[in-house]
Design a protein around this motif. Structure first.
Motif, short mmCIF file in Angstrom:
data_model
loop_
_atom_site.label_atom_id
_atom_site.label_comp_id
_atom_site.label_asym_id
_atom_site.label_seq_id
_atom_site.Cartn_x
_atom_site.Cartn_y
_atom_site.Cartn_z
N MET A 104 38.60 -59.07 -70.67
CA MET A 104 39.55 -57.83 -71.21
C MET A 104 39.47 -57.97 -72.73
SD MET A 104 41.38 -55.18 -71.06
CE MET A 104 42.05 -55.14 -69.44
N GLU A 105 39.35 -59.41 -73.05
CA GLU A 105 39.18 -59.68 -74.63
C GLU A 105 38.01 -58.82 -75.21
OE1 GLU A 105 38.86 -63.62 -77.65
OE2 GLU A 105 38.53 -63.76 -75.32
N LEU A 107 36.66 -56.30 -74.10
CA LEU A 107 37.09 -54.80 -74.23
C LEU A 107 37.80 -54.38 -75.39
CD1 LEU A 107 37.95 -53.48 -70.58
CD2 LEU A 107 35.70 -53.31 -71.78
N GLU A 108 38.75 -55.37 -75.90
CA GLU A 108 39.68 -55.03 -76.82
C GLU A 108 38.79 -55.01 -78.29
OE1 GLU A 108 42.64 -58.33 -76.55
OE2 GLU A 108 43.73 -57.23 -75.21
N LYS A 109 37.63 -56.18 -77.97
CA LYS A 109 36.90 -56.16 -79.11
C LYS A 109 35.77 -54.98 -79.66
CE LYS A 109 36.96 -61.24 -79.88
NZ LYS A 109 36.09 -62.43 -79.45
N VAL A 110 35.24 -54.57 -78.52
CA VAL A 110 34.48 -53.39 -78.64
C VAL A 110 34.91 -52.07 -78.89
CG1 VAL A 110 32.57 -54.32 -77.02
CG2 VAL A 110 34.30 -53.07 -76.21
N ALA A 111 36.42 -51.93 -78.30
CA ALA A 111 37.15 -50.88 -78.77
C ALA A 111 37.72 -50.73 -80.05
CB ALA A 111 38.29 -50.91 -77.78
N SER A 112 37.88 -51.97 -80.83
CA SER A 112 38.10 -51.98 -82.25
C SER A 112 36.89 -51.45 -83.09
CB SER A 112 38.87 -53.46 -82.45
OG SER A 112 37.80 -54.19 -82.22
N LYS A 113 35.88 -52.00 -82.65
CA LYS A 113 34.43 -51.67 -83.45
C LYS A 113 33.89 -50.42 -82.81
CE LYS A 113 31.53 -54.82 -83.50
NZ LYS A 113 30.43 -55.86 -83.35
N ALA A 114 34.19 -49.65 -82.01
CA ALA A 114 33.61 -48.47 -81.65
C ALA A 114 33.80 -47.40 -82.72
CB ALA A 114 34.52 -48.09 -80.27
N VAL A 115 32.65 -46.64 -82.71
CA VAL A 115 32.60 -45.61 -83.65
C VAL A 115 32.97 -44.43 -82.84
CG1 VAL A 115 31.25 -44.06 -85.19
CG2 VAL A 115 30.75 -46.59 -84.86
N VAL A 116 34.13 -44.13 -82.84
CA VAL A 116 35.01 -42.93 -82.07
C VAL A 116 35.36 -42.04 -83.37
CG1 VAL A 116 36.87 -42.48 -80.61
CG2 VAL A 116 35.72 -44.39 -80.27
N SER A 117 35.09 -40.64 -82.92
CA SER A 117 35.45 -39.55 -83.71
C SER A 117 36.33 -38.68 -82.85
CB SER A 117 34.28 -38.71 -84.19
OG SER A 117 34.54 -37.57 -85.06
N PHE A 118 37.77 -38.98 -83.01
CA PHE A 118 38.63 -38.09 -82.26
C PHE A 118 38.64 -36.70 -82.80
CE2 PHE A 118 40.21 -42.18 -80.94
CZ PHE A 118 40.76 -41.83 -79.77
N ARG A 119 38.83 -35.79 -81.88
CA ARG A 119 38.56 -34.14 -82.31
C ARG A 119 40.07 -34.00 -83.29
NH1 ARG A 119 35.99 -30.72 -79.60
NH2 ARG A 119 35.61 -31.95 -77.70
N GLN A 120 39.42 -33.40 -84.04
CA GLN A 120 40.45 -33.03 -85.28
C GLN A 120 41.61 -32.48 -84.81
OE1 GLN A 120 38.97 -30.66 -88.47
NE2 GLN A 120 40.86 -30.91 -89.90
N GLY A 121 42.86 -33.04 -84.95
CA GLY A 121 44.07 -32.32 -84.50
C GLY A 121 44.52 -33.16 -83.28
N THR A 122 43.96 -34.14 -82.83
CA THR A 122 44.45 -34.58 -81.26
C THR A 122 45.79 -35.37 -81.67
OG1 THR A 122 42.18 -35.23 -80.72
CG2 THR A 122 43.85 -36.38 -79.91
N PHE A 123 45.89 -36.18 -82.51
CA PHE A 123 47.22 -36.99 -82.88
C PHE A 123 48.26 -35.95 -83.16
CE2 PHE A 123 44.07 -40.24 -83.26
CZ PHE A 123 44.24 -40.97 -81.95
N HIS A 124 47.96 -34.76 -83.78
CA HIS A 124 49.16 -33.92 -84.24
C HIS A 124 49.34 -33.31 -82.99
CE1 HIS A 124 50.16 -30.01 -86.60
NE2 HIS A 124 51.34 -30.67 -86.23
N LEU A 125 48.36 -32.99 -81.95
CA LEU A 125 49.03 -32.38 -80.75
C LEU A 125 49.75 -33.23 -79.90
CD1 LEU A 125 48.45 -30.01 -78.62
CD2 LEU A 125 46.78 -31.09 -77.99
N LEU A 126 49.50 -34.45 -79.88
CA LEU A 126 50.43 -35.43 -78.99
C LEU A 126 51.73 -35.46 -79.54
CD1 LEU A 126 47.70 -38.39 -78.60
CD2 LEU A 126 48.46 -36.80 -76.85
N ARG A 178 37.52 -61.57 -65.50
CA ARG A 178 36.19 -61.02 -65.67
C ARG A 178 36.15 -59.74 -64.70
NH1 ARG A 178 34.08 -63.59 -70.35
NH2 ARG A 178 35.07 -65.66 -70.31
N VAL A 179 35.29 -58.86 -65.20
CA VAL A 179 34.98 -57.63 -64.32
C VAL A 179 34.18 -57.97 -62.92
CG1 VAL A 179 34.11 -55.26 -64.32
CG2 VAL A 179 35.23 -56.05 -66.25
#
Length: 288
Positions: A104-105, A107-126, A178-179
């Protein structure tokens, strides 16, 4: 963008649920950076990091993505052939992942480094959904733990994703953290209806069991033809507006998307059409 087909207007009920079938549709698909294709757009793509995963694993993951996405969106293969290819793809990925000694550690590290482009307006919608008391479901063919970590890392605040309901593939960890396995049957883009029917039904009962079916309003989002079929999880009398995001093979798939969705957002569109729809609906409600 296509104008919605003429349909009955959303009713004046106390709530108007919005329903998002795919987490990947909250993000953009792989995109180019300095001429190179970046694969950090889905929950599977975070595993393309040689700092945490073997070179062979990363290479195979990228090769399989390029190979099987073409099958997934093919306009010449039959449904049965596509399903066979997707099951082959997902089984291969998860089996290889269990050999990578993932914690899990990690997973946390790769998530923090991931190049993720959230669709514009996603968090406004939430935020709007929270403000109006609208339940938001994410039904994903991705991995639930990765979805949670990506949202935790990239959301502007933890409050934005509070109350989000997520259904997806699930990694199983051993006593050492571990997975060691993954949930079965594997969920992919073409078996979501049978995979999520019980999940949606449970959420429906929790939020709307005391509402007449004709007072239930649903906004269903997706970028795969199969996503639209999730509308059948709701009562026939419910008002369902299906919004499709066309990201791949636009020339060959546009007509099918027009026939399947009420609204089609072209060129990997933003969440603007969804936000405008919600605001228009709530503007007319005396309950807000």
């Amino acid at each position: 963008m296509r104008v919605p087909r003429k349909r009955k207007a959303p009713c004046q009920s106390r709530r108007c649920p919005t329903f998002s079938p795919l987490f990947e549709r909250l993000t953009h698909p792989p995109f180019a950076v300095n001429g190179e294709l970046v694969y950090g757009a889905t929950t599977f793509s975070v595993f393309n990091d040689e700092a945490y995963f073997s070179r062979d694993f990363v290479k195979k993951t990228q090769e399989e993505y390029e190979k099987y996405v073409a099958y997934e969106f093919s306009d010449t293969l039959s449904h049965a052939e596509k399903v066979e290819y997707l099951e082959e793809w997902f089984a291969s990925f998860f089996t290889r992942l269990t050999r990578e000694n993932v914690s899990m550690e990690v997973l946390e590290k790769v998530a923090s480094k991931a190049v993720v482009s959230f669709r514009q307006g996603t968090f406004h919608l939430l935020r709007l959904c929270q403000l109006f008391g609208v339940p938001f479901l994410v039904l994903s063919a991705g991995i639930s733990q990765v979805i949670e970590k990506l949202l935790e890392v990239h959301a502007p605040s933890s409050s934005v994703t509070r109350g989000l309901e997520i259904g997806a593939n699930h990694l199983v960890f051993d006593e050492g953290g571990r997975v060691q396995d993954f949930s079965k049957p594997v969920i992919h883009s073409l078996n979501k209806l049978e995979s999520f029917r019980e999940f949606v039904d449970a959420s429906y009962r929790k939020h709307f069991d005391d509402f007449p079916p004709e007072e239930i309003n649903v906004i269903l989002l997706g970028d795969h033809i199969g996503d639209a079929h999730l509308a059948s999880c709701f009562p026939r009398e419910a008002n369902v507006i299906k919004i499709g995001f066309l990201n791949h093979f636009e020339q060959s798939l546009l007509q099918t998307y027009k026939e399947t969705f009420d609204v089609v957002a072209m060129n990997d569109g933003s969440m603007r059409v969804v936000i405008e729809l919600l605001l228009e609906v709530f503007k007319a409600w005396p309950h807000v």
